[in-house]
Each structure stands twice: as structure tokens, then as C-alpha cells.
Enzyme design. Structure first.
Site, PDB file in Angstrom:
ATOM      1  CD  GLU A 183      -3.137   3.523  -2.654  1.00 31.35           C
ATOM      2  OE1 GLU A 183      -2.842   3.924  -3.796  1.00 31.35           O
ATOM      3  OE2 GLU A 183      -2.664   4.019  -1.615  1.00 31.35           O
ATOM      4  NE  ARG A 184      -3.917   1.503   1.639  1.00 31.55           N
ATOM      5  CZ  ARG A 184      -2.770   1.024   2.111  1.00 31.55           C
ATOM      6  NH1 ARG A 184      -2.629  -0.265   2.395  1.00 31.55           N
ATOM      7  NH2 ARG A 184      -1.735   1.808   2.299  1.00 31.55           N
ATOM      8  CE  LYS A 303      -2.659  11.154  -1.119  1.00 28.11           C
ATOM      9  NZ  LYS A 303      -2.616   9.690  -0.934  1.00 28.11           N
ATOM     10  CD  GLU A 307      -0.819   9.132   2.489  1.00 21.76           C
ATOM     11  OE1 GLU A 307      -1.433   8.730   1.489  1.00 21.76           O
ATOM     12  OE2 GLU A 307      -1.023   8.729   3.644  1.00 21.76           O
ATOM     13  NE  ARG A 357      -1.460  11.221   9.371  1.00 22.58           N
ATOM     14  CZ  ARG A 357      -1.440  10.030   8.807  1.00 22.58           C
ATOM     15  NH1 ARG A 357      -0.433   9.195   9.063  1.00 22.58           N
ATOM     16  NH2 ARG A 357      -2.387   9.655   7.990  1.00 22.58           N
ATOM     17  CE  LYS A 381      -8.012  10.185   4.111  1.00 20.28           C
ATOM     18  NZ  LYS A 381      -6.991   9.128   4.189  1.00 20.28           N
ATOM     19  CG  ASP A 386      -5.359   7.280   6.862  1.00 24.84           C
ATOM     20  OD1 ASP A 386      -6.397   7.451   6.217  1.00 24.84           O
ATOM     21  OD2 ASP A 386      -4.364   6.666   6.415  1.00 24.84           O
ATOM     22  CD  GLU A 408     -11.522  10.911   1.596  1.00 23.08           C
ATOM     23  OE1 GLU A 408     -11.245  11.979   1.010  1.00 23.08           O
ATOM     24  OE2 GLU A 408     -10.701   9.997   1.756  1.00 23.08           O
ATOM     25  CD  GLU A 414      -6.116   2.233   4.383  1.00 26.78           C
ATOM     26  OE1 GLU A 414      -6.863   3.070   3.874  1.00 26.78           O
ATOM     27  OE2 GLU A 414      -4.897   2.430   4.568  1.00 26.78           O
ATOM     28  CD  GLU A 532     -13.917   1.527  20.033  1.00 27.32           C
ATOM     29  OE1 GLU A 532     -15.123   1.272  20.264  1.00 27.32           O
ATOM     30  OE2 GLU A 532     -13.437   2.662  20.126  1.00 27.32           O
ATOM     31  CD1 TRP A 563       5.345   6.052   8.375  1.00 32.04           C
ATOM     32  CD2 TRP A 563       3.830   7.100   7.104  1.00 32.04           C
ATOM     33  NE1 TRP A 563       5.626   5.765   7.064  1.00 32.04           N
ATOM     34  CE2 TRP A 563       4.709   6.395   6.259  1.00 32.04           C
ATOM     35  CE3 TRP A 563       2.801   7.838   6.520  1.00 32.04           C
ATOM     36  CZ2 TRP A 563       4.594   6.405   4.867  1.00 32.04           C
ATOM     37  CZ3 TRP A 563       2.679   7.849   5.133  1.00 32.04           C
ATOM     38  CH2 TRP A 563       3.569   7.148   4.333  1.00 32.04           C
TER      39      TRP A 563
END
Ligand code: GCV
Length: 840
Positions: A183-184, A303, A307, A357, A381, A386, A408, A414, A532, A563
Site C-alpha cells: 500500500e503506497r 491501527k 479508516e 478532521r 503523524k 495526512d 511518524e 504518497e 510545494e 474525508w
């Protein structure tokens, strides 16, 4: 006869020394290429003395032998026992004590865990270089340190030097699935698994352990945090033990991501309620079983309630109750729980102006501070959303003062170009690590919080989501390896500067030639800022399609869904109002001094403005530009810098090996094109949304372009591209006839030499063929068979699949006829966006 053979050998020797040796990148920064002036290290003894001791002694000695022999071009030999001769002595405190004999007086008894000391000792005529580790890991780190000194051309230390890591947790996570996908992951399939099992051949795993040890990383979580429910099945544990065996010689402990429902799914209990006695007993027995197979097992990453993963909320229990149930089982064995702070609701109500969020981490965890077992670490994180291109530091860092924390960081790119764009992440990580949270109105930079220093916590540290794959060079983009290297170096010492990390990586990876070093350092140094500039400014987030693969632009995908990656744009303004006064109150989660800076639109740093505030497009930034004009200018500037990567790289031809040169050139060429896709998408979207034109008239105005839908078509038909901003004029043309289609146009450029650029779409589902003719004469042809961009399932013309080819230096005159032929393949209809004719 004899003379000619000798001559042949001589020529062969010269050829070998003159050639830049071929390289795949598999050796990463451990290439051990011969150095220019080996005589600088003439005092290094050629014997490497190993005392009878642990396997790490031999691993360290073997590495020294391999590296020094290769770099210095003279043989280094390993000798065992206690000799009184000149030698490099590599050992650790335990081996030294075991050996008994006082073979040298060199005190290391004050060394911290995992530390090393390294120094020369001359006694009479005996010359020794001593590498002494506090423990086997420290010994390995000391050996790698000596090798790094030699490879990067630094002088040997004249006085003993010692070094120790910042914090005990220095782990990478791999989001590998048991079926072999990642994943990713953007560098091929898993080095650990294939087809539901651990691979038979784990050579790459041992190589990975070596790379990690060389930068001080001491743990790998080897499966996806979205953990396979089979992970804790007895037969899988036996398989995982084979991975741990490969990592052990490198001092790297293996750990696993586990799903909290395992007691129910694997253990067949009626519940996984973390406080249920049968569940507690199940974890204890399971953990004992793991330690029987893997005595140095590192622990679990969890986790939960995130999600779609189940969690303690199902039983109205807290993350602390869940983490503690598992941690108590691990504690007697020295194992840890890294419980992820990434707990949030992905079904938020967009119409609720208080919903946010970014608040979730703090809201879910701050009240639990101090309630975790001592072997639990909360893995947070870097930012509250995210891994976006720019986020503030998560407010959770300052809120947990009685709980160990690890930051993290995401090494795999990603949201940051997926190893098809060069983005050197160390400056971004340092921005977070250096953020002073001002907890209790004192200096509490994030780096000191996660080191456990600020709040005197026993554990804590750094976790990097690495996701290396089977690609020979581990991460696909040769430049991306600087991020893995940089992560390890920062985890070891977050006080290192960006330049210290970058320059050493460049020297080790590409050699010490001054042009090579300065060119690569300079390319990497600003690459985050450049990315950026062309993807998401002023803290708005990466404006990628968040509902798809997180790669190309797809701006509105972030809005009006659950989301919560919103930026709440309308015709008058943009940005999330997160103030306490009028917004979601998120800013109030920071300690007061920092909150005050963010709360006031005038003191909030511009690069976080749209993260913290909703402002009109005409809001004036500190540099005097309006928000909207800044967005236009930044995108043009960033995309223009990305165009310079190719010519700057080309100055290195012949100075580095052809393989890595060509591979990087191809990626830079791709990045240059894709930066323009990004630039045009974002700037056109802002212009449409705000109704405010670019002062410089660039946006939506492309005088050198000929839109495919405006060319004379044979067979090609126009289609609307979605989202609209991802194709020029929002349209492409597609060819649905197997025999092929064509587009023709008459050029009116003044006579001169030009670049002919074709912007087309390349799907994974086919290999369309293209060719370009000028006045009936071929200019070039190509097959759209790139595995760029890395978007397998995306078979639509859009910002993920848009790419380009350039034919340079073509002489043109008014009236020339240009024809583009496209032949579809499978479900790829040879799609084209536009042709652009630019000056050389
Ligand atoms: C492994 C983001 C990523 C997911 C990832 C998740 C996480 O949402 O897109 O792929 O899941 O973060 O960190 O758990």
C-alpha cells in the site's frame, strides 16, 4: 605471444580504471567505490581483529573488510583472538569483558545504550584503531561510521569520538500486504511476501537490514498497518520468524502490525473487547508463542478505529484500554506497543462548519495522557491531517506529557510525487521537528518531545513509513534514497542540519567529484519547496485527487465529502477557519503562546495561512502579494524550476555511471512535464473559482499550444476530461479505430529551430503507438508504454495519466504541415491533449 597477452591485460586494466563502473543503485549509499586518495588513510591497519564474541562482531568486521578493501584498494584481513599487533579492533563491552585480557586501555564503560566510541591508540610501536560499541548494535554503528568517514573523504578522527542515538525507537514501517503488493509503495512488489506467504528467497531482506543498520535504524514493522487478519495465525508466525532471522545480524528487530479483532478472528473468541479476561489471556498466550519463535521480537503497531479498521470504540473502550491489554502481554518480553494516533472519523459532515478532521488526534488522545502502560508509545503523524505537502506540527505532541510518543514520518512519497518527482523531505521533516510547541510556556521543540527529553519520558522516537520494494534501487527514484538515509540520520540525531545529511548522502551515493556533489546537493536542497510551489501553496494541502491515487491534480476531490481534507473554497475566499474565535477551534489545541501566533491572521505564517484561516482571494500576504496572485506566481516559478532539472542533470553525463544517469534523466524529464500539468490545473482552477485573472496574463493563455481538438482530425474524436482542470481547454481527443487516427495542423511560426512537444495520456491498460511527421517526413515515433505515472488502474485521460514527449531542435518555417498519428492499443485510445511549439 607473451608480450601481446601482457599488453592485453594492461589495456584491460586501464579500461577498468577509466570506466565509471555500472551500477543499479542496489548498493545505495554503501557502494564503497574506490576513493581518489587512498593514501590519506594509509595509517589504517590492514588487520581487523575480532575478539571471540557475538555474531555482531563478525558482521561488523565483515562489513569493514568489504568496505575498506573496496575503497582503499588494498586487502584487509580478519584475524581472530587477542593479538598484540597493529589492527582495527572492533568489539563491544560484553565481548571485551569476555575476552578478559586487558588488550588496551580505552574506557567505554560510560557508553549509553547503542552508542559507540572510535579512536586511535598508539602504544609504543603498536597502532590500533578501536571501535568499541556499548553493545552489538553500537559496535555495528561504529563500524558503519568509520566506513562513512572514509567514503565521504573526511579525515580520521585525531581524538576518540563517541556518538549515541537520540532515542530508543528508530523504526521503519512497511505497508506490505501478504499478497506481495505494498500500500503506497512505488518501487515494485514486496521484498518480504509473495502470494500470501513469506518469500522463499529473503536475500533482499538481509540487504535491507544492512542498509537500515548503516543509518542506525533498529526496527522494522514488516506488514501493513491495515493488517491482514491472518497475521497472528500460528503458521504465519513461523513464516515471520524467517524474516526476523535475516534482520537479526544487523541489530534490527522485527515487529508486526496487528488488528485488534485478532482474538476473535484468529482466536475464535466471541469478543475482542480489550478488557475481557479471555481476550487478555489470548494476547498473553499469543505473545508468548511469538517470543518462542522470535526471541528479539520488537512488538506491535496498532491501527484501530481508523479508516475502516475496528477498534475499542466498538465496546466503548478507550485506546488506552486497548493498548494496555496488548502491552501487558508484551512487557515481560521487552516488547512495545506503538499505538497510532491516526484515529479519525472519515464520515464528517461538510455542512457542519465546526467539523474538523485536524482536531481528531488531540480530541481522541489528550484526555488519556498518563493512562498508558510504560511500554506503549503513541505514534503520531507529523501533521494533523495526512502527510500533506505542508502541515503544522500535530498539536497532540504537546498534549501528551505523561506518555511516550514517536513521530511518524512518511518516507514513501504518497502525496509528494510517488518517487516520480524528486522531493527531498529532510527540510520538511526538520520544519516539524524544529517547531517549538511552547508547552508550559517553555522551549519544547517537537524533536525534544519525541526524544522523551521535554517531558522526561522513557521511550519515544521516530517511525518512518518506508515501503521499499523489489526495484533494484529500492525506491525507484535514485534521489528518493536520500529520504531513507535522511530519516535514519535524523532519527539518530535530529540536530543534524539538512546540508550535513544531504552532502554526505550525495558523496556516498554518487561520489566525491566536486561538480557531482554541488549539482546534486543543489538539485535536492530546494526540491520540497519547488514541489510545494506547483502542487499546493500556503498550507492548503497537496491539491491531488484524494479520492483516487493521490498522484496528479484533482482539486475539488477534497471538498464536499466525509474525508475532511477540506479547504472550503467559494467565489469569495478559501481556507479552513480553524480559529477559536470563529472557526473549528482547532488552534486552541496548541499551547497558548503558539495558538496566539496561529489565531491572528496577521501573525500566522503565510505558509500555513490557508490551513488556519479562511481569507478572501485578495488577502494580502506578508510579501505584499494577494493570495491568488501568489498562487499563480508560485506555480509558474515552481514549474519553471522543475524544467531546469534536466539541463542541470545533463552536466553530469560521464561523471557518473550511465545506468543511474539515464534513469534519473528519464524521471526528471517526466517531472518537468508533470509539473506543467500541475501548474496549469491549479492556476486555471483558481482563476475560474476566484474570477480574478493572473496579473501577468499567463493563466489560461497558451499562445504556443495547438489544442488537439482544434486540429484537423481523421478518426480522432474530442472528449471532455474530468476533472476539467486536468487537460488543456478541458478536452482531449481519442481514437477508437484499430487502424489508427491522425491530427494535422499548419504551423505559422517564424523560421527558426523549435521544440515540438506532444502532451498525451499514457494508461497502463495499453501501449498506443504514436508518430509525428513534418511535411510528410518523420520526426519521431514512440510507444505509450511507460509505467509512469504509477497509476495502474487509472484508464482515463486526467492529471494522473497526462504526460509529454519533446522533440528538440526542429527547424520550422511558416506553412509547415505537422501531422500526429496515433494507433490505439487494448483500452488505451491513443489520447492526445495538445501540441506545443516552443523556442529552443
Ligand atoms: C495504510 C492514509 C493513506 C493510507 C494509509 C493511512 C494510514 O490514509 O492513504 O493508505 O493506510 O493513511 O496511515 O493508516
Amino acid at each position: 605471444m607473451r608480450r601481446s597477452r601482457n599488453l592485453g591485460l594492461l589495456l584491460l586494466f586501464f579500461a577498468a580504471t577509466l570506466c565509471v563502473r555500472a551500477e543499479t543503485g542496489s548498493e545505495a549509499w554503501l557502494r564503497y567505490a574506490p576513493i581518489a586518495e587512498p593514501s590519506r588513510y594509509a595509517t589504517l591497519p590492514s588487520r581487523i581483529l575480532v575478539l571471540p564474541g557475538s555474531p555482531a562482531d563478525l558482521a561488523a568486521a565483515n562489513e569493514l573488510q568489504r568496505g575498506l578493501t573496496s575503497m582503499l584498494g588494498r586487502p584487509f584481513t580478519i584475524v581472530h583472538g587477542v593479538h598484540g599487533t597493529d589492527a582495527i579492533i572492533v568489539t563491544n563491552l560484553a565481548s571485551l569483558t569476555r575476552a578478559g585480557a586487558a588488550i588496551f586501555t580505552f574506557t567505554g564503560d560510560k557508553l549509553l545504550p547503542e552508542a559507540f566510541t572510535l579512536g586511535e591508540k598508539v602504544e609504543g610501536k603498536t597502532h590500533r584503531l578501536i571501535i568499541l560499541g556499548a553493545d552489538p548494535r553500537g559496535e555495528l554503528y561504529g563500524a558503519f561510521h568509520l566506513l562513512e568517514i572514509v567514503a565521504s573523504g573526511q579525515p580520521l578522527p585525531t581524538k576518540p569520538i563517541s556518538d549515541s542515538p537520540s532515542s530508543p525507537v528508530r523504526w521503519v514501517n512497511q505497508w506490505d500486504n501478504l499478497d506481495g503488493t505494498i500500500e503506497r509503495g512505488y518501487a515494485g512488489r514486496s521484498i518480504f511476501y509473495d502470494n500470501g506467504h513469506v518469500r522463499a528467497d529473503l536475500t533482499r531482506v538481509s540487504g535491507y537490514g544492512r542498509l537500515l543498520a548503516s543509518v542506525g535504524i533498529n526496527g522494522v514493522t514488516v506488514n501493513n498497518v491495515n493488517s491482514d487478519l491472518r497475521t497472528l495465525e500460528p503458521e504465519m508466525i513461523v513464516e515471520f520468524a524467517r524474516i526476523a532471522d535475516q534482520l537479526r545480524p544487523w541489530g534490527v528487530r522485527m515487529s508486526l502490525s496487528v488488528d485488534l479483532s485478532s482474538p476473535q478472528v484468529v482466536g475464535h473468541l466471541p469478543t475482542f473487547d480489550p478488557v475481557d479476561p479471555t481476550v487478555i489471556a489470548w494476547w498473553r498466550i499469543k505473545v508468548d508463542e511469538i517470543y518462542k519463535a522470535i526471541p528479539d521480537f520488537g512488538g506491535f503497531v496498532i491501527k484501530a478505529d481508523s479508516e475502516g479498521r475496528v477498534g475499542p470504540s466498538q465496546y466503548h473502550r478507550t485506546p488506552a484500554e486497548a493498548a494496555n491489554a496488548v502491552a501487558r502481554a508484551l512487557k515481560p518480553h521487552g516488547g512495545l506497543v506503538l499505538y497510532r494516533g491516526f484515529v479519525y472519523n472519515n464520515h464528517l459532515d461538510y455542512n457542519d462548519l465546526k467539523a474538523d478532521r485536524a482536531r481528531a488526534g488531540y480530541d481522541n488522545f489528550h484526555a488519556l495522557d498518563g493512562k498508558f502502560e510504560s511500554n506503549v508509545v503513541i505514534q503520531v503523524k507529523n501533521g494533523p491531517i495526512d502527510f500533506q505537502v505542508r502541515e503544522p506540527a500535530s498539536p497532540l505532541f504537546a498534549a501528551l506529557q505523561h506518555t511516550s510518543q514517536a513521530i511518524e514520518l512518511q518516507i514513501t512519497q504518497e502525496y509528494l510525487g510517488q518517487q516520480r518527482h524528486m522531493v527531498f523531505l529532510v527540510p520538511m521533516w526538520k520544519t516539524t521537528l524544529d517547531t517549538d510547541m511552547r508547552a508550559d510556556n517553555r522551549s519544547t521543540p517537537v524533536k525534544e518531545i519525541v526524544e522523551g527529553k521535554s517531558f522526561h519520558q522513557p521511550l519515544g522516537g521516530f517511525v518512518g513509513v518506508a515501503n521499499v520494494g523489489l526495484d533494484a534501487n529500492w525506491m525507484h527514484h535514485p534521489m528518493a534514497m536520500a529520504n531513507l538515509y535522511g530519516f535514519g540520520k535524523l532519527a539518530w540525531n535530529p540536530g543534524l542540519t539538512t546540508d550535513q545529511i544531504l552532502d554526505t548522502w550525495t558523496r556516498l551515493t554518487w561520489g566525491n567529484h566536486p561538480t557531482v556533489v554541488s549539482t546534486i546537493d543543489e538539485l535536492q536542497r530546494h526540491s520540497w519547496h519547488v514541489y510545494e510551489q506547483y502542487t499546493g501553496n500556503l498550507g492548503i494541502g497537496t491539491l491531488t485527487n484524494i479520492l483516487s491515487y493521490h498522484f496528479g491534480p484533482g482539486i475539488e476531490s477534497a471538498e464536499r465529502n466525509g474525508w475532511g481534507q477540506w479547504f472550503r473554497a467559494d467565489s469569495t475566499g478559501i481556507g479552513m477557519d480553524r480559529t477559536v474565535a470563529t472557526g473549528t477551534g482547532y488552534i486552541g489545541q496548541y499551547p497558548p503562546e503558539l495558538a496566539k501566533v496561529y489565531e491572528d491572521v496577521n501573525t500566522c505564517p503565510d505558509d500555513l495561512l490557508l490551513f488556519m484561516h479562511h481569507v478572501p482571494y485578495t488577502h494580502v500576504l506578508h510579501d505584499g502579494k494577494t493570495v491568488v496572485q501568489y498562487v499563480y506566481d508560485a506555480h509558474y516559478e515552481g514549474a519553471a524550476t522543475a524544467q531546469t532539472y534536466v539541463p542541470r542533470w545533463q552536466t553530469l553525463k560521464g561523471l557518473i555511471d550511465d545506468e543511474r544517469y539515464e534513469q534519473t534523466l528519464k524521471l526528471f524529464t517526466y517531472q518537468a512535464g508533470h509539473a506543467i500539468v500541475w501548474r496549469d490545473a491549479v492556476t486555471r482552477w483558481f482563476q475560474k473559482e476566484s474570477g480574478i485573472p493572473d496579473k501577468l496574463g499567463r493563466v489560461g493563455n497558451y499562445p504556443d499550444r495547438i489544442e488537439a481538438e482544434n486540429m484537423t482530425a481523421e478518426g480522432y474524436t474530442p472528449v471532455d476530461v474530468k476533472p476539467w482542470e486536468t487537460a488543456s481547454n478541458s478536452k482531449a481527443v481519442v481514437c477508437n479505430q484499430a487502424s489508427g487516427c491522425s491530427l494535422t495542423t499548419t504551423l505559422d511560426k517564424p523560421a527558426d529551430n523549435y521544440n515540438i512537444i506532444v502532451q498525451y495520456f499514457d494508461f497502463w491498460s495499453g501501449k498506443s503507438r504514436f508518430s509525428v511527421d513534418l511535411n510528410g517526413k518523420p520526426i519521431g515515433n514512440w510507444i505509450a508504454d511507460d509505467t509512469l505515472p504509477p497509476v495502474r488502474a487509472e484508464n482515463q485521460p486526467n492529471g494522473d495519466t497526462s504526460t509529454r514527449i519533446t522533440f528538440p531542435n526542429i527547424p520550422l518555417k511558416p506553412g509547415d504541415t505537422l501531422t500526429l498519428h496515433g494507433t490505439p492499443d487494448n483500452t488505451e485510445p491513443a489520447p492526445v491533449d495538445y501540441v506545443e511549439i516552443t523556442k529552443q
